[in-house]
Design an enzyme around this catalytic site. Structure first.
Site, PDB file in Angstrom:
ATOM      1  CG  ASP A   1      38.791  21.991  57.014  1.00  0.00           C
ATOM      2  OD1 ASP A   1      39.290  21.242  56.170  1.00  0.00           O
ATOM      3  OD2 ASP A   1      37.618  22.385  56.949  1.00  0.00           O
TER       4      ASP A   1
ATOM      5  CE  LYS B   1      37.026  27.054  51.894  1.00  0.00           C
ATOM      6  NZ  LYS B   1      36.476  25.857  51.241  1.00  0.00           N
ATOM      7  CG  ASN B   2      34.021  24.952  54.242  1.00  0.00           C
ATOM      8  OD1 ASN B   2      34.404  25.345  53.141  1.00  0.00           O
ATOM      9  ND2 ASN B   2      34.736  24.146  55.011  1.00  0.00           N
TER      10      ASN B   2
ATOM     11  NE  ARG C   1      37.470  16.569  49.663  1.00  0.00           N
ATOM     12  CZ  ARG C   1      37.555  17.856  49.953  1.00  0.00           C
ATOM     13  NH1 ARG C   1      38.443  18.596  49.372  1.00  0.00           N
ATOM     14  NH2 ARG C   1      36.738  18.410  50.808  1.00  0.00           N
TER      15      ARG C   1
ATOM     16  NE  ARG D   1      39.882  25.908  46.675  1.00  0.00           N
ATOM     17  CZ  ARG D   1      39.625  24.677  47.008  1.00  0.00           C
ATOM     18  NH1 ARG D   1      40.563  23.769  46.945  1.00  0.00           N
ATOM     19  NH2 ARG D   1      38.423  24.332  47.421  1.00  0.00           N
TER      20      ARG D   1
ATOM     21  CB  CYS E   1      41.179  17.283  45.375  1.00  0.00           C
ATOM     22  SG  CYS E   1      40.863  17.102  47.096  1.00  0.00           S
TER      23      CYS E   1
END
Ligand code: UD1
Length: 424
Positions: free
Chosen positions: A304, A22-23, A121, A396, A116
């Site tokens: 993460d 994803k990233n 962030r 997500r 968030c």
């Protein structure tokens, strides 16, 4: 409300294939804004964040065609240079459009992502870098307006090796005449994947995989076909899921070097990890040792995976300390794990975990993407039934996690919100 129901206690067994990262896919798709040529991106995971980036690229004027895991991006009409709040607030990575838009059109109007679930962030490092490249910006009512009459190559030393800032500045400088040097750049593997994509498009970049990137600006980039690398965080999730269920699983399609810090820790915790013909085998030991972890930028332990490691430690033998150094709010899974019987105390940015014999299934709510995955792992290990909501976060970032775990023998099901059908 969608929910996941898990009857815990099953040992995971079998094979799981890792999806595209994803990233890495997000910045690569955004980098297609640097050219009007057609780009074909393969191995793109099917995720809500990818849907958001597609909506953003369409809003900006790109034509997108998607077939299974292949996305083709081409120019449709004139590209716009604004990223509205509705799209940026869904996904912070939307701020990455600023770099390519600034490079091509010398202006970008981007809504600020705001706070968030996992922290404040801010984007000050991105903005300082743009300034070094000759852009000016002003912030008004939550939007940032960037513009430049001419961008100039520069030496940029990042205050912190921010992943997003490194990506944004890399993308911008590919089209800035002269040599730009980015020092203290992030060295997460997703950066190298973006660099490889940009090089395939004709960019001139050296220092790949290091914290000093040199970019020699070119006039134009061309399209290319590129395959996104596999997702190291998804890999890490399955590694920990095997250890926590005392399982025995084979992971296909991952890159072992991307998970070395986790593999080192999990071996000390007692799991057996071996590599054969490009796949990884993870076998639980039944006894998990307590091991401290402190999150760090790559190649350190990834933030993460911190909530997932903490979940593993809740059922370990002894006491451990988990310290979060990258994001300030990433200990939010603790309250839910305590509801499941975990013994955790928070002091500052550290969680002090005393292993318990077992967790007990109950109703829990995910507060962010990785907390959703951590609660799934807790449910797999717990006695009894766990019901997880807050799944919009999970959607997500994890492709078909319920199907993949079911394939590995987990007793897990996803119940989608019932649509109320009217007769009229
Ligand atoms: C990316 C990843 C995310 C991962 C994180 C760290 C994507 C889409 N997301 O997020 O999954 O957890 O890297 O590996 O790739 N910071 C500032 N000012 C800035 C930029 C960042 O203070 O201008 C701070 C952040 O608030 C945070 C830390 O630096 O505390 C790390 O942020 P960064 O590396 O930029 O992470 P992201 O790119 O947002």
């Amino acid at each position: 409300m969608d929910k996941i129901i898990i009857n815990g206690g099953k040992k995971l067994k079998g094979e799981v294939k890792i999806s595209g990262s994803k990233n890495a896919a997000l910045p690569i798709l955004i980098a297609t804004l640097l050219t009007d040529d057609k780009c074909t991106i393969k191995n793109v995971p099917d995720l809500e964040d990818i849907n958001t980036v597609i909506a953003l690229l369409r809003h900006l004027g790109k034509k997108i065609h998607r077939k299974e895991d292949i996305i083709t991006v081409s120019a449709d009409k004139n590209i716009r240079s604004d990223a509205p709040y509705e799209l940026v607030c869904k996904m912070r990575a939307s701020v990455l459009v600023a770099g390519p838009l600034l490079a091509r059109f010398k202006k970008a109007d981007i809504s600020l992502p705001g706070g968030c679930a996992i922290g404040l962030r801010p984007i000050n490092i991105h903005l300082d870098g743009f300034k070094r490249l000759g852009a000016k910006y002003k912030i008004n009512k939550g939007d940032v307006f960037l513009k430049a009459s001419k961008l100039k190559a520069s030496k940029i030393i990042l205050d912190f090796p921010s992943v997003g800032a490194t990506e944004n500045l890399l993308m911008t400088s590919t089209l800035v005449e002269g040599e730009t040097i980015i020092e203290n750049a992030a060295i997460e593997p997703e950066i190298a994947d973006l660099v490889n994509f940009l090089i395939n498009c004709g960019a001139k970049i050296s220092g790949i995989g290091t914290s000093k990137l040199k970019v020699f600006g070119v006039k134009k980039l061309k399209g290319c076909t590129y395959t996104v690398m596999s997702d190291r965080i998804e890999t890490g999730t399955y590694i920990i899921s095997s250890a926590i269920t005392n399982g025995d699983i084979k992971i296909i399609g991952s890159i072992m070097e991307h998970n070395e810090s986790l593999i080192e820790k999990i071996r000390v915790a007692g799991a057996k990890v071996s590599r054969k013909n490009g796949s990884l085998k993870i076998k639980g030991s039944g006894k998990i040792k307590s091991i401290d972890v402190e999150t760090q930028v790559f190649p350190g332990f990834p933030t993460d995976l911190q909530p997932l490691w903490m979940t593993l430690m809740t059922v370990s033998r002894g006491e451990s300390v988990i310290t979060e150094t990258v994001f300030e709010n990433r200990l939010r899974t603790v309250a839910e794990l305590i509801r499941m019987g975990a013994d955790i105390k928070i002091k500052g940015s550290s969680a002090f975990v005393k292993g318990v014999k077992n967790l007990t299934g109950t109703k829990v709510v995910a507060s962010d993407l990785r907390s959703a995955a951590a609660l799934i792992l807790a449910g797999l290990a717990a006695k009894g039934k766990t019901e997880i909501t807050g799944l919009e976060h999970l959607y997500r970032g994890y492709e078909n996690i319920v199907g993949k775990l079911k394939n590995l023998g987990a007793d897990i099901k996803l119940i989608k919100k019932q649509r109320v059908m009217s007769n009229g």
